[in-house]
Design a protein around this motif. Structure first.
Motif, PDB file in Angstrom:
ATOM      1  N   ARG A  92       0.878  -1.171   0.000  1.00  0.00           N
ATOM      2  CA  ARG A  92       0.000   0.000   0.000  1.00  0.00           C
ATOM      3  C   ARG A  92       0.910   1.214   0.000  1.00  0.00           C
ATOM      4  O   ARG A  92       2.013   1.167   0.542  1.00  0.00           O
ATOM      5  CB  ARG A  92      -0.889   0.064   1.253  1.00  0.00           C
ATOM      6  N   ALA A  93       0.448   2.302  -0.574  1.00  0.00           N
ATOM      7  CA  ALA A  93       1.287   3.496  -0.656  1.00  0.00           C
ATOM      8  C   ALA A  93       0.528   4.744  -0.220  1.00  0.00           C
ATOM      9  O   ALA A  93      -0.701   4.795  -0.237  1.00  0.00           O
ATOM     10  CB  ALA A  93       1.811   3.682  -2.081  1.00  0.00           C
ATOM     11  N   ILE A  94       1.328   5.732   0.163  1.00  0.00           N
ATOM     12  CA  ILE A  94       0.814   7.061   0.475  1.00  0.00           C
ATOM     13  C   ILE A  94       1.432   8.002  -0.548  1.00  0.00           C
ATOM     14  O   ILE A  94       2.657   8.140  -0.598  1.00  0.00           O
ATOM     15  CB  ILE A  94       1.218   7.498   1.897  1.00  0.00           C
ATOM     16  N   ASP A  95       0.599   8.598  -1.389  1.00  0.00           N
ATOM     17  CA  ASP A  95       1.067   9.591  -2.351  1.00  0.00           C
ATOM     18  C   ASP A  95       0.859  10.975  -1.739  1.00  0.00           C
ATOM     19  O   ASP A  95      -0.259  11.302  -1.326  1.00  0.00           O
ATOM     20  CB  ASP A  95       0.289   9.508  -3.667  1.00  0.00           C
ATOM     21  N   ILE A  96       1.936  11.759  -1.679  1.00  0.00           N
ATOM     22  CA  ILE A  96       1.857  13.103  -1.122  1.00  0.00           C
ATOM     23  C   ILE A  96       2.136  14.089  -2.254  1.00  0.00           C
ATOM     24  O   ILE A  96       3.192  14.049  -2.871  1.00  0.00           O
ATOM     25  CB  ILE A  96       2.887  13.295   0.013  1.00  0.00           C
ATOM     26  N   HIS A  97       1.167  14.952  -2.520  1.00  0.00           N
ATOM     27  CA  HIS A  97       1.303  15.960  -3.567  1.00  0.00           C
ATOM     28  C   HIS A  97       1.704  17.294  -2.951  1.00  0.00           C
ATOM     29  O   HIS A  97       1.550  17.500  -1.743  1.00  0.00           O
ATOM     30  CB  HIS A  97      -0.031  16.116  -4.328  1.00  0.00           C
ATOM     31  N   GLU A  98       2.179  18.197  -3.791  1.00  0.00           N
ATOM     32  CA  GLU A  98       2.596  19.511  -3.319  1.00  0.00           C
ATOM     33  C   GLU A  98       1.456  20.173  -2.542  1.00  0.00           C
ATOM     34  O   GLU A  98       0.303  20.155  -2.962  1.00  0.00           O
ATOM     35  CB  GLU A  98       2.998  20.399  -4.502  1.00  0.00           C
ATOM     36  N   GLY A  99       1.783  20.717  -1.379  1.00  0.00           N
ATOM     37  CA  GLY A  99       0.791  21.398  -0.558  1.00  0.00           C
ATOM     38  C   GLY A  99       0.062  20.489   0.420  1.00  0.00           C
ATOM     39  O   GLY A  99      -0.639  20.972   1.292  1.00  0.00           O
ATOM     40  N   GLU A 101      -0.094  17.673   3.501  1.00  0.00           N
ATOM     41  CA  GLU A 101       0.704  17.283   4.651  1.00  0.00           C
ATOM     42  C   GLU A 101       0.051  16.090   5.319  1.00  0.00           C
ATOM     43  O   GLU A 101      -1.133  16.107   5.622  1.00  0.00           O
ATOM     44  CB  GLU A 101       0.855  18.438   5.635  1.00  0.00           C
ATOM     45  N   VAL A 102       0.836  15.051   5.533  1.00  0.00           N
ATOM     46  CA  VAL A 102       0.353  13.832   6.167  1.00  0.00           C
ATOM     47  C   VAL A 102       0.316  14.037   7.681  1.00  0.00           C
ATOM     48  O   VAL A 102       1.215  14.648   8.254  1.00  0.00           O
ATOM     49  CB  VAL A 102       1.299  12.650   5.810  1.00  0.00           C
ATOM     50  N   ASP A 103      -0.724  13.527   8.317  1.00  0.00           N
ATOM     51  CA  ASP A 103      -0.858  13.580   9.772  1.00  0.00           C
ATOM     52  C   ASP A 103       0.314  12.817  10.402  1.00  0.00           C
ATOM     53  O   ASP A 103       0.409  11.598  10.269  1.00  0.00           O
ATOM     54  CB  ASP A 103      -2.196  12.955  10.170  1.00  0.00           C
ATOM     55  N   THR A 105       1.194  12.123  13.534  1.00  0.00           N
ATOM     56  CA  THR A 105       0.877  11.162  14.593  1.00  0.00           C
ATOM     57  C   THR A 105       0.341   9.863  13.989  1.00  0.00           C
ATOM     58  O   THR A 105       0.763   8.770  14.367  1.00  0.00           O
ATOM     59  CB  THR A 105      -0.156  11.761  15.574  1.00  0.00           C
ATOM     60  N   ALA A 106      -0.558   9.986  13.042  1.00  0.00           N
ATOM     61  CA  ALA A 106      -1.125   8.793  12.387  1.00  0.00           C
ATOM     62  C   ALA A 106      -0.052   8.056  11.586  1.00  0.00           C
ATOM     63  O   ALA A 106      -0.018   6.822  11.562  1.00  0.00           O
ATOM     64  CB  ALA A 106      -2.284   9.199  11.478  1.00  0.00           C
ATOM     65  N   PHE A 107       0.846   8.810  10.934  1.00  0.00           N
ATOM     66  CA  PHE A 107       1.912   8.186  10.146  1.00  0.00           C
ATOM     67  C   PHE A 107       2.861   7.403  11.052  1.00  0.00           C
ATOM     68  O   PHE A 107       3.232   6.272  10.739  1.00  0.00           O
ATOM     69  CB  PHE A 107       2.679   9.240   9.333  1.00  0.00           C
ATOM     70  N   LYS A 108       3.239   7.989  12.177  1.00  0.00           N
ATOM     71  CA  LYS A 108       4.141   7.287  13.100  1.00  0.00           C
ATOM     72  C   LYS A 108       3.483   6.024  13.637  1.00  0.00           C
ATOM     73  O   LYS A 108       4.141   4.993  13.776  1.00  0.00           O
ATOM     74  CB  LYS A 108       4.589   8.211  14.241  1.00  0.00           C
ATOM     75  N   ALA A 109       2.185   6.076  13.901  1.00  0.00           N
ATOM     76  CA  ALA A 109       1.466   4.882  14.358  1.00  0.00           C
ATOM     77  C   ALA A 109       1.503   3.799  13.279  1.00  0.00           C
ATOM     78  O   ALA A 109       1.681   2.608  13.586  1.00  0.00           O
ATOM     79  CB  ALA A 109       0.028   5.239  14.717  1.00  0.00           C
TER      80      ALA A 109
END
Length: 132
Positions: A92-99, A101-103, A105-109
């Motif tokens: 599974r992937a997380i795509d981050i586009h310009e502008g 921002e990934v949470d 706290t949730a990402f670290k979890a």
């Protein structure tokens, strides 16, 4: 030969735009989530973070920074961070586009769940034969 962490730092610096800042932030979050994480440089220049197996890779493209979790399909994602490669059986992937921002706290979890999953999949020791 340069260490993987140096190569990742160099990649971040070379990007020099929002992608470099995004990759640097996600790297920092990964390290905060698991200070024992191992940084690797694989497949002709892909940053990889591992702990008892691959946790995730960090690729940068023209319009997206992609964090692909090797066993993401097996991870609980209550914050619904995964937004790419959803049809796969394993990753599974997380795509981050310009502008965007990934949470953090949730990402670290999510990273911690990936570490726990890798740790739970160690081969079980062989049972010793009972002596008579």
């Amino acid at each position: 030969m340069k260490k993987a962490s140096e190569l990742i730092s160099k990649r971040i610096a070379e990007l020099g735009d929002w992608r470099g800042k995004t990759l640097a932030r996600m790297r920092k979050l990964i390290r905060e989530a698991n200070p024992e994480v191992v940084e690797e440089w694989k497949w002709m220049g892909t940053p990889v973070w591992s702990h008892e197996g691959i946790l995730c890779t960090g690729e940068s493209y023209k319009n997206v920074v992609k964090l692909t979790f090797a066993k993401g399909a097996l991870l609980k994602d209550p914050a619904r961070l995964f937004n790419s490669s959803l049809e796969g059986n394993v990753r599974r992937a997380i795509d981050i586009h310009e502008g965007e921002e990934v949470d953090g706290t949730a990402f670290k979890a999510l990273v911690r769940r990936a570490v726990a999953l890798n740790g739970s999949r160690k081969p079980k020791p062989a049972k010793k034969a009972k002596s008579r």
